[in-house]
Design an enzyme around this catalytic site. Structure first.
Site, PDB file in Angstrom:
ATOM      1  N   HIS A  32      12.289  16.586  46.311  1.00  0.00           N
ATOM      2  CA  HIS A  32      12.179  17.400  45.097  1.00  0.00           C
ATOM      3  C   HIS A  32      13.084  18.623  45.006  1.00  0.00           C
ATOM      4  O   HIS A  32      13.338  18.963  43.688  1.00  0.00           O
ATOM      5  CB  HIS A  32      10.417  18.138  45.176  1.00  0.00           C
ATOM      6  CG  HIS A  32       9.380  16.945  44.896  1.00  0.00           C
ATOM      7  ND1 HIS A  32       8.656  17.032  43.824  1.00  0.00           N
ATOM      8  CD2 HIS A  32       9.116  15.777  45.764  1.00  0.00           C
ATOM      9  CE1 HIS A  32       7.824  15.922  44.087  1.00  0.00           C
ATOM     10  NE2 HIS A  32       7.860  15.192  45.079  1.00  0.00           N
ATOM     11  N   ASP A 129       8.125  21.210  38.167  1.00  0.00           N
ATOM     12  CA  ASP A 129       7.565  20.105  38.909  1.00  0.00           C
ATOM     13  C   ASP A 129       6.347  19.420  38.544  1.00  0.00           C
ATOM     14  O   ASP A 129       5.495  20.135  37.966  1.00  0.00           O
ATOM     15  CB  ASP A 129       7.381  20.323  40.484  1.00  0.00           C
ATOM     16  CG  ASP A 129       7.535  19.062  41.377  1.00  0.00           C
ATOM     17  OD1 ASP A 129       6.383  18.605  41.551  1.00  0.00           O
ATOM     18  OD2 ASP A 129       8.347  18.761  42.115  1.00  0.00           O
TER      19      ASP A 129
END
Length: 457
Positions: A32, A129
């Protein structure tokens, strides 16, 4: 408290020449973190020239995260750092430590407005995110939030569908209108269990995707055309906002040159196989030995990133002891055994002719950008669907069956991928398409420019 927060961030109106202030909220783990660092760097540079605040979730889990973050802020002094502290639950037996961290982020996202309220100038938009979707979209409804998914558009479709999927059985392929069916073998088993920790926070956030301003994906039009078309037609998941491909994102430059480059310089063009299964895929000692014996028998030059633990701090293995003296010496005569490399530099070297990969999405995009063919060996999570995308796009092949055993199969598959001119030419074509997409005037570059332009209107 929630009511006050929802009125604290009115939509910011900028003049044409003003610099938008965007907040980039990364999730957890290198898979990520890396695309979010790339996104933050891209947004801060020409031609976008945004003022960027990068939110970092604390505590970090891995040494690699700490190193990359420190290096990033050293090389990007104009980007502001904002730490966001979350409480990590105690480790649990048989529960992935990254899942625990993902859940703690998702559960804490509603506290973000308090941290963002300290920032100046006023925020124009957030790029966050998936884990922040529910928290941001419910507490800051007037602030544009672009959800940035770090996987393929195809697997993101599956994540968006999880609220429905968790209510069904796993006996038949999943059919979503406009898309080829998702074989059950490709779907992470937790997705059929609504009580699983991973599924629970996926459902919580997927239910609020409709409130995002848009979904941005690190992919490009020609790589996943059917999926992107289906999502944006409204036929597949009608409640989704626009799904916008902006990849492959420009990658960060590293100050430290990769130590293996001199060795690569001595190898013939397209003769080296790069072997890596990502930051979170730890193989068993038996698998490592089988793969090692297969590589030794393949008579192919290679660079192999050997990982024995999900968390790098816990990886105490010594490679010589792991392989045994005899096999270690034989492998070292043909290739390089390492625990970490600068992957983008390795893939970009002319000596590298193939990539044995788990098909983590960052690795796929890095290979696509350079036109390096992939031999897909997916392990878990999104990787099987990503491997499906790789094969369909012409970037590589996915060998689904290893019935002859890892050692024998590796010999066969390595020779196949390193000697397949049709596959190599197809991968080169993908690389050219990737370059066109992110060049000025290309589809991905234009899409991101349109997003930034909309913040000034």
């Amino acid at each position: 408290m929630m009511g006050d927060l929802t009125t604290s961030f009115p939509a910011t109106t900028l003049t044409t020449n003003e610099q938008p202030h965007v907040v980039v909220c990364s999730g957890a783990g290198m898979g990520h973190l890396i695309p979010f660092l790339n996104l933050a760097s891209t947004l801060s540079s020409a031609p976008y020239r945004c003022k960027v605040t990068l939110l970092i979730v604390i505590p970090l889990i891995t040494d690699a995260e700490s190193h990359h973050i420190s290096s990033f802020f050293s090389s990007h002094p104009t980007i502001h750092r904002l730490d966001f502290h979350v409480n990590l639950p105690a480790p649990k037996p048989n529960v992935d430590p990254f899942f625990l961290r993902y859940k703690s982020i998702s559960d804490s996202a509603h506290r973000l407005p308090v941290h963002l309220s300290t920032l100046a100038p006023p925020i124009s938009a957030v790029f966050s995110d998936f884990l922040f979707t529910q928290g941001l979209n419910t507490t800051l409804p007037h602030l544009p939030n672009y959800t940035f998914t770090t996987t393929s558009a195809r697997f993101f479709t599956l994540m968006s569908y999880v609220p429905h999927l968790a209510k069904s059985s796993s006996s038949s392929p999943v059919e979503i209108p406009g898309l080829e069916p998702f074989p059950t073998d490709n779907i992470p088993p937790p997705f059929f269990n609504p009580d699983h920790i991973f599924t629970s926070f996926t459902i919580s956030n997927a239910n609020y995707l409709s409130l995002s301003k848009g979904i941005i994906v690190n992919t490009f039009d020609s790589f996943e055309p059917e999926t992107l078309s289906a999502l944006n037609s409204g036929d597949s998941l009608p409640d989704l906002p626009p799904v916008i491909p902006i990849g492959p994102l420009n990658e960060l430059e590293h100050n430290k040159q990769e130590e293996l480059l001199p060795w690569l310089d001595q190898q013939p063009e397209k003769s080296v196989l790069y072997v890596s299964f990502g930051n979170r895929t730890a193989m068993s000692s038996d698998q490592i030995l089988e793969l090692g014996m297969g590589l030794e028998r393949s008579d192919c030059r290679f660079i192999w990133v050997v990982k024995t633990s999900k968390i790098d701090k816990d990886d105490k293995s010594e490679l010589r002891k792991l392989f045994g003296e005899e096999l270690y010496v034989k492998l070292s005569e043909k290739g390089k055994l390492v625990k970490w490399v600068n992957q983008t530099e390795i893939l970009g070297h002319t000596a590298v002719g193939g990539f044995l990969s788990h098909c983590g999405w960052n690795s796929v995009m890095e290979a696509a950008r350079r036109g390096v063919p992939i031999l897909a060996w997916p392990q878990h999570g999104d990787q099987r669907e990503n491997a499906w995308v790789v094969e369909k796009a012409g970037l590589g092949v996915w060998e689904r069956e290893w019935s002859s055993g890892i050692q024998v199969a590796i010999v066969e598959k390595v020779k196949m991928i390193m000697g397949n001119n049709d596959l190599r030419n197809s991968a080169v074509r993908v690389g050219e398409e990737a370059k066109r997409a992110c060049d000025v005037g290309g589809s991905s570059a234009t899409a991101l420019m349109n997003i930034i332009g909309s913040l000034k209107r």
